[in-house]
Design an enzyme around this catalytic site. Structure first.
Site, mmCIF file in Angstrom:
data_model
loop_
_atom_site.group_PDB
_atom_site.id
_atom_site.type_symbol
_atom_site.label_atom_id
_atom_site.label_comp_id
_atom_site.label_asym_id
_atom_site.label_seq_id
_atom_site.Cartn_x
_atom_site.Cartn_y
_atom_site.Cartn_z
ATOM 1 N N SER A 45 0.797 -1.238 0.000
ATOM 2 C CA SER A 45 0.000 0.000 0.000
ATOM 3 C C SER A 45 0.824 1.281 0.000
ATOM 4 C CB SER A 45 -0.958 0.008 1.186
ATOM 5 O OG SER A 45 -2.039 -0.867 0.931
ATOM 6 N N GLU A 143 -4.382 -7.860 -5.369
ATOM 7 C CA GLU A 143 -3.368 -8.801 -5.864
ATOM 8 C C GLU A 143 -1.951 -8.248 -5.770
ATOM 9 O OE1 GLU A 143 -7.255 -9.903 -7.226
ATOM 10 O OE2 GLU A 143 -6.169 -8.005 -7.465
#
Length: 265
Positions: A45, A143
């Site tokens: 992230s 993913e």
């Protein structure tokens, strides 16, 4: 605590994994500390900061507006979307989506924004355009967090990520207003508590974005400094460790503590 490099070596042995780290002066771009800084690590992230940088570049160019409302449906939602799942009825603005992606690490918000910049290939093209020839995004959320050993997809290096962050926050690539907006979203990060924020002395500045993978990886990109000033960029990535998430968090906090304790060196 030990010197930063000693702490990093200690962390590697305790994690039975790899640590990649760089500490860079924000103003000059000078590297102060580096460990495996040119090895690849999954971004996870942490890519969301670069993503919102690309969105802001489009805003600066007049191709996007932070106030533009994006409507989406239940089938657009992926795992971990604490903000976007609440706005199926009314939609969210581009600015709200960036805030959700950075401050809460909302995955659906990230995917909706990624679509506006041309998907993973579009974000990678933006990186090439600003002179980052290393960082690459290949997949969407969730993913892209797969973090398979040896897989170059969705990776960066600590050195490339730090240089790219510095470009986004200090060069002329983004307007002054967009630079401040990107930094403010990182200041407002709500999900980085157990990492460097847990060892931050009073009066210190931090703005950050974390990343996590179920498969042995963890990461943080941060701006850090005493006297409430963003003095340095710190990038720490872990990969290929069997350690629990709590243990990964603790090791990153330990590296942060060593950096802070030995700041003047």
């Amino acid at each position: 605590s030990p010197q930063p490099l000693e702490q990093i070596k200690l962390s590697e042995s305790q994690l039975s994994g790899r640590v990649g780290m760089i500490e860079m002066d924000l103003a000059s771009g000078r590297t102060l500390t580096a460990w495996r800084a040119d090895e690849r690590f999954p971004m996870m992230s942490t890519f969301k900061v670069v993503l919102c940088g690309a969105v802001l570049a489009r805003v600066d160019a007049g191709d996007e507006q932070l106030e533009r409302k994006i409507h989406y449906r239940q089938q657009d939602l992926v795992d971990y979307s604490p903000v976007s799942e609440k706005h199926l009825a009314d939609g969210m603005t581009v600015g709200e989506l960036c805030a959700a992606a950075i401050t809460m690490s909302d995955n659906s918000a990230a995917n909706l924004l990624l679509a506006t910049v041309g998907g993973p290939a579009g974000l990678t093209a933006f990186l090439r355009q600003i002179g980052d020839n290393v960082t690459r995004l290949d997949r969407w959320e969730t993913e892209l967090n797969e973090a398979l050993p040896g897989d170059a997809r969705d990776t960066t290096t600590p050195a490339s990520m730090a240089a790219t962050l510095r470009k986004l926050l200090t060069s002329q690539r983004l307007s002054a207003r967009s630079q401040l907006q990107l930094l403010q979203w990182m200041v407002d990060d709500r999900v980085a508590g157990p990492l460097i924020r847990s060892v931050l002395p009073a009066g210190w500045f931090i703005a950050d974005k974390t990343g996590a993978s179920k498969r042995g990886a963890r990461g943080i990109v941060a701006l850090l400094g005493p006297n409430n000033k963003a003095e340095r960029i710190v990038v720490i990535y872990l990969r290929d460790t069997p350690a629990s998430m709590a243990e990964r968090n603790q090791q990153i906090a330990g590296i942060g503590a060593a950096l802070i304790e030995h700041w003047q060196r």
